[in-house]
Design a protein around this motif. Structure first.
Motif, PDB file in Angstrom:
ATOM      1  N   PRO A  52     -11.766  29.914  17.890  1.00  0.00           N
ATOM      2  CA  PRO A  52     -12.517  30.669  18.899  1.00  0.00           C
ATOM      3  C   PRO A  52     -11.580  31.371  19.874  1.00  0.00           C
ATOM      4  N   SER A  53     -12.077  32.419  20.473  1.00  0.00           N
ATOM      5  CA  SER A  53     -11.303  33.133  21.483  1.00  0.00           C
ATOM      6  C   SER A  53     -11.082  32.208  22.684  1.00  0.00           C
ATOM      7  N   ILE A  66     -15.155  33.664  28.015  1.00  0.00           N
ATOM      8  CA  ILE A  66     -14.333  33.822  26.818  1.00  0.00           C
ATOM      9  C   ILE A  66     -13.791  35.241  26.793  1.00  0.00           C
ATOM     10  N   ASP A  92     -10.033  25.298  24.852  1.00  0.00           N
ATOM     11  CA  ASP A  92     -11.305  25.891  24.461  1.00  0.00           C
ATOM     12  C   ASP A  92     -12.470  25.333  25.265  1.00  0.00           C
TER      13      ASP A  92
END
Length: 93
Positions: A52-53, A66, A92
């Motif tokens: 994930p970003s 994000i 994250d």
């Protein structure tokens, strides 16, 4: 093997795989082997999802959001410019 016509949905029996006309509507139906039958190789598993970003925290209002692969990003809540650092990319949550 019993198959269902793709056009009129009537079920009919076929001896094996191939092209067969539906006895009800006469449309052509292609019958292929099912994945559970012998001689068929299962498809490869899907690729692993991308990481994930990274999330960043706005220093002005504390909002977490994000971002993509950028050096700085504006906060969607207050508009302050937030620096995206390498340390934050590993986090994250």
């Amino acid at each position: 093997m019993i198959v269902r016509c793709g056009q009129c949905r009537v079920q009919f029996e076929v001896p094996s795989e191939g092209r067969f006309a539906c006895p009800s509507c006469v449309s052509a139906n292609e019958v292929r082997r099912q994945s559970g039958e012998p001689g068929i190789v299962a498809p490869p598993p899907p690729p692993e999802p991308e990481a994930p970003s990274p999330r960043v925290v706005c220093g002005g209002c504390g909002f977490r959001f994000i971002v993509g692969a950028v050096e700085t990003a504006p906060c969607p809540m207050c508009g302050a410019l937030v620096t995206v650092s390498a340390a934050e990319e590993g986090s994250d949550r």
